[in-house]
Design a protein around this motif. Structure first.
Motif, PDB file in Angstrom:
ATOM      1  N   PHE A 418      10.284  -3.061 -17.568  1.00  0.00           N
ATOM      2  CA  PHE A 418      10.240  -1.899 -16.688  1.00  0.00           C
ATOM      3  C   PHE A 418       9.202  -0.889 -17.168  1.00  0.00           C
ATOM      4  O   PHE A 418       8.551  -0.223 -16.356  1.00  0.00           O
ATOM      5  N   LEU A 419       9.025  -0.782 -18.477  1.00  0.00           N
ATOM      6  CA  LEU A 419       8.012   0.128 -19.009  1.00  0.00           C
ATOM      7  C   LEU A 419       6.625  -0.269 -18.534  1.00  0.00           C
ATOM      8  O   LEU A 419       5.883   0.555 -17.986  1.00  0.00           O
ATOM      9  N   TYR A 420       6.253  -1.526 -18.728  1.00  0.00           N
ATOM     10  CA  TYR A 420       4.877  -1.930 -18.465  1.00  0.00           C
ATOM     11  C   TYR A 420       4.628  -2.338 -17.012  1.00  0.00           C
ATOM     12  O   TYR A 420       3.519  -2.142 -16.502  1.00  0.00           O
ATOM     13  N   THR A 421       5.611  -2.878 -16.336  1.00  0.00           N
ATOM     14  CA  THR A 421       5.408  -3.299 -14.944  1.00  0.00           C
ATOM     15  C   THR A 421       5.493  -2.127 -13.976  1.00  0.00           C
ATOM     16  O   THR A 421       4.733  -2.037 -13.022  1.00  0.00           O
ATOM     17  N   TYR A 422       6.442  -1.215 -14.229  1.00  0.00           N
ATOM     18  CA  TYR A 422       6.679  -0.129 -13.287  1.00  0.00           C
ATOM     19  C   TYR A 422       6.318   1.253 -13.836  1.00  0.00           C
ATOM     20  O   TYR A 422       6.341   2.234 -13.092  1.00  0.00           O
ATOM     21  N   GLY A 423       6.024   1.341 -15.125  1.00  0.00           N
ATOM     22  CA  GLY A 423       5.760   2.660 -15.690  1.00  0.00           C
ATOM     23  C   GLY A 423       6.986   3.545 -15.665  1.00  0.00           C
ATOM     24  O   GLY A 423       6.905   4.753 -15.442  1.00  0.00           O
ATOM     25  N   ILE A 424       8.149   2.951 -15.911  1.00  0.00           N
ATOM     26  CA  ILE A 424       9.421   3.671 -15.916  1.00  0.00           C
ATOM     27  C   ILE A 424      10.129   3.381 -17.227  1.00  0.00           C
ATOM     28  O   ILE A 424      10.197   2.229 -17.662  1.00  0.00           O
ATOM     29  N   THR A 425      10.646   4.409 -17.844  1.00  0.00           N
ATOM     30  CA  THR A 425      11.410   4.190 -19.058  1.00  0.00           C
ATOM     31  C   THR A 425      12.723   4.950 -18.986  1.00  0.00           C
ATOM     32  O   THR A 425      12.821   6.015 -18.368  1.00  0.00           O
ATOM     33  N   PHE A 426      13.738   4.353 -19.584  1.00  0.00           N
ATOM     34  CA  PHE A 426      15.059   4.954 -19.674  1.00  0.00           C
ATOM     35  C   PHE A 426      15.203   5.547 -21.078  1.00  0.00           C
ATOM     36  O   PHE A 426      14.243   5.595 -21.837  1.00  0.00           O
ATOM     37  N   ASN A 427      16.392   5.988 -21.423  1.00  0.00           N
ATOM     38  CA  ASN A 427      16.624   6.551 -22.752  1.00  0.00           C
ATOM     39  C   ASN A 427      17.760   5.750 -23.394  1.00  0.00           C
ATOM     40  O   ASN A 427      18.902   6.199 -23.426  1.00  0.00           O
ATOM     41  N   PRO A 428      17.445   4.553 -23.895  1.00  0.00           N
ATOM     42  CA  PRO A 428      18.487   3.583 -24.256  1.00  0.00           C
ATOM     43  C   PRO A 428      19.125   3.827 -25.623  1.00  0.00           C
ATOM     44  O   PRO A 428      19.122   2.960 -26.502  1.00  0.00           O
ATOM     45  N   HIS A 429      19.696   5.023 -25.807  1.00  0.00           N
ATOM     46  CA  HIS A 429      20.405   5.276 -27.055  1.00  0.00           C
ATOM     47  C   HIS A 429      21.827   4.716 -26.966  1.00  0.00           C
ATOM     48  O   HIS A 429      22.230   4.135 -25.956  1.00  0.00           O
ATOM     49  N   GLY A 430      22.594   4.907 -28.013  1.00  0.00           N
ATOM     50  CA  GLY A 430      23.883   4.232 -28.130  1.00  0.00           C
ATOM     51  C   GLY A 430      24.883   4.569 -27.054  1.00  0.00           C
ATOM     52  O   GLY A 430      25.756   3.753 -26.724  1.00  0.00           O
ATOM     53  N   GLU A 431      24.795   5.770 -26.461  1.00  0.00           N
ATOM     54  CA  GLU A 431      25.745   6.176 -25.422  1.00  0.00           C
ATOM     55  C   GLU A 431      25.265   5.825 -24.024  1.00  0.00           C
ATOM     56  O   GLU A 431      26.038   5.901 -23.064  1.00  0.00           O
ATOM     57  N   ASN A 432      23.989   5.463 -23.887  1.00  0.00           N
ATOM     58  CA  ASN A 432      23.411   5.232 -22.564  1.00  0.00           C
ATOM     59  C   ASN A 432      23.291   3.762 -22.208  1.00  0.00           C
ATOM     60  O   ASN A 432      22.694   3.432 -21.180  1.00  0.00           O
ATOM     61  N   VAL A 433      23.816   2.894 -23.048  1.00  0.00           N
ATOM     62  CA  VAL A 433      23.755   1.455 -22.792  1.00  0.00           C
ATOM     63  C   VAL A 433      25.125   0.850 -23.041  1.00  0.00           C
ATOM     64  O   VAL A 433      25.770   1.155 -24.053  1.00  0.00           O
ATOM     65  N   VAL A 434      25.562   0.014 -22.118  1.00  0.00           N
ATOM     66  CA  VAL A 434      26.791  -0.751 -22.284  1.00  0.00           C
ATOM     67  C   VAL A 434      26.414  -2.215 -22.465  1.00  0.00           C
ATOM     68  O   VAL A 434      25.667  -2.775 -21.646  1.00  0.00           O
ATOM     69  N   VAL A 435      26.891  -2.820 -23.530  1.00  0.00           N
ATOM     70  CA  VAL A 435      26.642  -4.234 -23.784  1.00  0.00           C
ATOM     71  C   VAL A 435      27.806  -5.037 -23.226  1.00  0.00           C
ATOM     72  O   VAL A 435      28.975  -4.731 -23.489  1.00  0.00           O
ATOM     73  N   ILE A 436      27.489  -6.056 -22.444  1.00  0.00           N
ATOM     74  CA  ILE A 436      28.500  -6.917 -21.826  1.00  0.00           C
ATOM     75  C   ILE A 436      28.397  -8.291 -22.478  1.00  0.00           C
ATOM     76  O   ILE A 436      27.304  -8.864 -22.576  1.00  0.00           O
ATOM     77  N   THR A 437      29.520  -8.810 -22.938  1.00  0.00           N
ATOM     78  CA  THR A 437      29.534 -10.058 -23.693  1.00  0.00           C
ATOM     79  C   THR A 437      30.457 -11.074 -23.038  1.00  0.00           C
ATOM     80  O   THR A 437      31.295 -10.738 -22.195  1.00  0.00           O
ATOM     81  N   ASP A 438      30.304 -12.327 -23.486  1.00  0.00           N
ATOM     82  CA  ASP A 438      31.250 -13.355 -23.071  1.00  0.00           C
ATOM     83  C   ASP A 438      32.466 -13.314 -23.995  1.00  0.00           C
ATOM     84  O   ASP A 438      32.605 -12.412 -24.836  1.00  0.00           O
ATOM     85  N   GLU A 439      33.338 -14.300 -23.854  1.00  0.00           N
ATOM     86  CA  GLU A 439      34.578 -14.291 -24.645  1.00  0.00           C
ATOM     87  C   GLU A 439      34.333 -14.412 -26.136  1.00  0.00           C
ATOM     88  O   GLU A 439      35.161 -14.000 -26.941  1.00  0.00           O
ATOM     89  N   SER A 440      33.167 -14.952 -26.525  1.00  0.00           N
ATOM     90  CA  SER A 440      32.849 -15.114 -27.946  1.00  0.00           C
ATOM     91  C   SER A 440      32.046 -13.937 -28.494  1.00  0.00           C
ATOM     92  O   SER A 440      31.538 -14.012 -29.610  1.00  0.00           O
ATOM     93  N   HIS A 441      31.911 -12.869 -27.715  1.00  0.00           N
ATOM     94  CA  HIS A 441      31.186 -11.647 -28.079  1.00  0.00           C
ATOM     95  C   HIS A 441      29.677 -11.833 -28.083  1.00  0.00           C
ATOM     96  O   HIS A 441      28.947 -11.011 -28.645  1.00  0.00           O
ATOM     97  N   LEU A 442      29.187 -12.898 -27.452  1.00  0.00           N
ATOM     98  CA  LEU A 442      27.744 -13.101 -27.343  1.00  0.00           C
ATOM     99  C   LEU A 442      27.220 -12.255 -26.176  1.00  0.00           C
ATOM    100  O   LEU A 442      27.725 -12.354 -25.057  1.00  0.00           O
ATOM    101  N   PRO A 443      26.216 -11.382 -26.406  1.00  0.00           N
ATOM    102  CA  PRO A 443      25.691 -10.555 -25.307  1.00  0.00           C
ATOM    103  C   PRO A 443      25.142 -11.417 -24.172  1.00  0.00           C
ATOM    104  O   PRO A 443      24.369 -12.362 -24.408  1.00  0.00           O
ATOM    105  N   VAL A 444      25.544 -11.099 -22.965  1.00  0.00           N
ATOM    106  CA  VAL A 444      25.034 -11.813 -21.792  1.00  0.00           C
ATOM    107  C   VAL A 444      24.208 -10.904 -20.895  1.00  0.00           C
ATOM    108  O   VAL A 444      23.342 -11.374 -20.164  1.00  0.00           O
ATOM    109  N   ARG A 445      24.468  -9.613 -20.913  1.00  0.00           N
ATOM    110  CA  ARG A 445      23.695  -8.651 -20.143  1.00  0.00           C
ATOM    111  C   ARG A 445      24.078  -7.244 -20.609  1.00  0.00           C
ATOM    112  O   ARG A 445      25.002  -7.097 -21.412  1.00  0.00           O
TER     113      ARG A 445
END
Length: 588
Positions: A418-445
């Motif tokens: 998103f930074l390089y294709t669209y020239g848009i950046t977010f502020n991905p600090h610890g409170e602004n991102v939610v990590v979603i995992t499978d049952e084994s805690h592997l990040p999926v999105r």
């Protein structure tokens, strides 16, 4: 417990002030005066010696319990003794730095409030083996806060009783009061698919809507003439009933009562998650409380723009095939209410916190599929009282490099895209991102939050992002490429990956080599974006330094009409610059 927590906060204070080069340690030389790994800070009236190791970006990891303070004794001799007193260190350091005494007092108050919160957390701490199974909203109440900011739980404005009721570490569910505000003061906005009635029906049961409607009729008001919105109970008592007293007295604002659902505060403190009905929206509410650098109000320009910015960003996001492959989503700020104070909004340049006291933003909940679970990115940095990192529980039986590669694919790769294709950046600090995992805690999105408050776009026009929603009335800050990249650098690379690299079970060269591999792979995949990638390079020899702690120390606690930018001071060495890249495992 107080001494242990104070010793830990003292170690953090020394490390972060040295990292920002506000303090300059000496020593660490084998055979020298202090010895390998041993350093000194020499102030006017005291010398602090401590053990530390160096981390990425020129960081300092100070070992808690290793600090000794030397000063002249009452008999004229030097006294050297173990030190665990973070308040005493702040006074010594700030006197030597010639910090204004009023600023020292304000900072000391924030540090002491943070320490009290740390003690409350430590006294109820649970081992990471138990935390790993907690739902997202509950886990947030066990996390220890911003890894970079020393006074990360300052909360100036909260009393001790307030903190015990409303702080995340209190883990105390609360019911949210609602107000009806006359349409002459309030404005509702929503995405194209959301009406005011739809939001109300989504958030409140039919019985609650009937009860609130009856409260309006009993007040002699026409329900159709009012906009409904939730209000934080602290804000209602401390701000609305005082600052907005005339509007309450004249019936332009009507208290409707509490909705029945219980909520828990997130790490962001002003954002509440519905724990009784998780499918309902998160609600972001203003608090006239100074915490982590600024007052936590809601600026009217943000509440007004949130739905349209959400719709624009989600349109770009959902039409991008690569983002679709990675599964990363945006938690849309789909509806809002803006309430401008009838007097202060016309009074000129009053301090910003007085203009942000009433309003709300409704945010989409985290979308989970069967078997998935979620947690804040901040959870990656949590360490329990026995020194066990929570990230080791998340990696579990996975090869740490496989687990980290999955995190990079879900989180870092979309941000770079998103930074390089669209020239848009977010502020991905610890409170602004939610990590979603499978049952084994592997990040999926992952899911990214704060789509209006923390989104920036390039000064250069980028055709791929199409017509911008704030062309006529700018809301999103425009930045040149070297500054635009800084949001990924400071929020993610320095703010999260710097401490994470010392917790995850990977050699430093492997950790940073995998991050570098993602950047190089992107440049190879999109040679037509080379100019942007080079101008906003994430592999440059150094980055600008934006000192988050120094910001408060320099700025002080005076009231300002707007949130001032963090001043830059020097540069940081970039660990991605010369580390051998490790190509992504999926052949990207």
């Amino acid at each position: 417990m107080w001494r242990e927590c104070s010793a830990a906060l003292l170690a953090k204070a020394i490390g972060e002030l040295c990292f920002e080069e506000l303090l300059a340690p000496v020593g660490g030389v084998p055979g020298g005066e202090t010895g390998p790994g041993r350093y000194e800070l020499r102030f006017d009236d005291a010398v602090y010696a401590f053990s530390a190791s160096r981390t990425a970006f020129g960081g300092w990891a100070v070992r808690p319990g290793s600090v000794r303070r030397g000063a002249a004794g009452i008999l004229g001799d030097d006294v050297v003794e173990p030190c665990d007193d973070v308040q005493r260190f702040v006074v010594d350091a700030f006197r030597s730095l010639r910090v204004d005494p009023a600023t020292t007092a304000g900072f000391l108050a924030e540090v002491t409030s943070t320490l009290a919160a740390d003690v409350a957390l430590a006294e109820t701490a649970r081992p990471v083996s138990e935390l790993v199974a907690l739902p997202h909203a509950e886990l947030d109440g066990h996390l220890t806060g911003h890894p970079w900011l020393i006074a990360n739980k300052g909360r100036i404005g909260f009393s001790a009783e307030d903190a015990a009721r409303y702080a995340p570490e209190s883990r105390t569910p609360l019911r949210v009061p609602w107000l009806a505000v006359h349409r002459g003061l309030a404005e509702f906005r929503g995405t194209s698919s959301l009406s005011e009635a739809a939001v109300r029906a989504h958030e409140l049961s039919p019985g609650t809507i009937e009860r609130f409607t009856e409260a309006l009729r009993e007040a002699g008001a026409d329900p159709a003439a009012y906009v409904w919105l939730p209000v934080h109970p602290w804000q209602l008592d401390h701000v609305v009933r005082t600052l907005w007293a005339p509007e309450l007295a004249l019936g332009r604002i009507v208290e409707l009562g509490e909705a029945p659902d219980f909520h828990l505060p997130t790490q962001a403190i002003r954002t509440l998650s519905n724990v009784d009905s998780p499918g309902r929206y998160q609600v972001k509410l203003p608090l006239r409380v100074l915490n982590t650098s600024v007052y936590r109000g809601l600026p009217p320009h943000c509440t007004l723009a949130a739905p349209v910015v959400t719709q624009w960003l989600q349109g770009l996001w959902e039409s991008d095939k690569l983002i679709g492959e990675w599964g990363t989503s945006l938690l849309g700020e789909v509806a809002s209410v803006t309430v401008r104070h009838p007097g202060l909004s016309r009074a000129g340049e009053v301090p910003y916190q007085w203009l942000e006291t009433l309003g709300c933003i409704w945010r989409e909940p985290v979308p989970l599929r069967p078997g998935e679970r979620s947690w804040s990115l901040a959870a990656l940095l949590h360490v329990d009282p026995e020194g066990r990192p929570l990230v080791r529980e998340f990696t579990g039986s996975h090869d740490p490099s496989v687990w980290f590669a999955a995190l990079l694919r879900a989180l870092f790769r979309p941000l770079v895209h998103f930074l390089y294709t669209y020239g848009i950046t977010f502020n991905p600090h610890g409170e602004n991102v939610v990590v979603i995992t499978d049952e084994s805690h592997l990040p999926v999105r992952v899911a990214v939050l704060d789509l209006v408050d923390d989104v920036n776009v390039s000064v250069d026009r980028v055709p791929a992002r199409g017509p911008e929603p704030d062309t006529d009335d700018p809301v999103l800050p425009r930045k040149p490429w070297p500054v635009l990249r800084q949001y990924i650098v400071d929020a993610l690379l320095v703010g999260v990956f710097r401490p994470l690299s010392t917790l995850v079970d990977l050699p430093a060269d492997t950790f940073w080599g995998m991050v570098r591999g993602e950047v190089d792979a992107y440049r190879t995949r999109f040679p037509e974006l080379a100019d942007r990638v080079d101008e906003g390079s994430l592999t440059a020899p150094e980055f600008l330094r934006f000192p988050l702690n120094g910001y408060r120390i320099t700025l002080g606690y005076r009231d300002l009409a707007a949130r001032p930018p963090v001043p830059r001071t020097g540069t940081l060495p970039n660990p991605l610059h010369d580390v051998p890249p490790i190509a992504p495992r999926d052949g990207w």
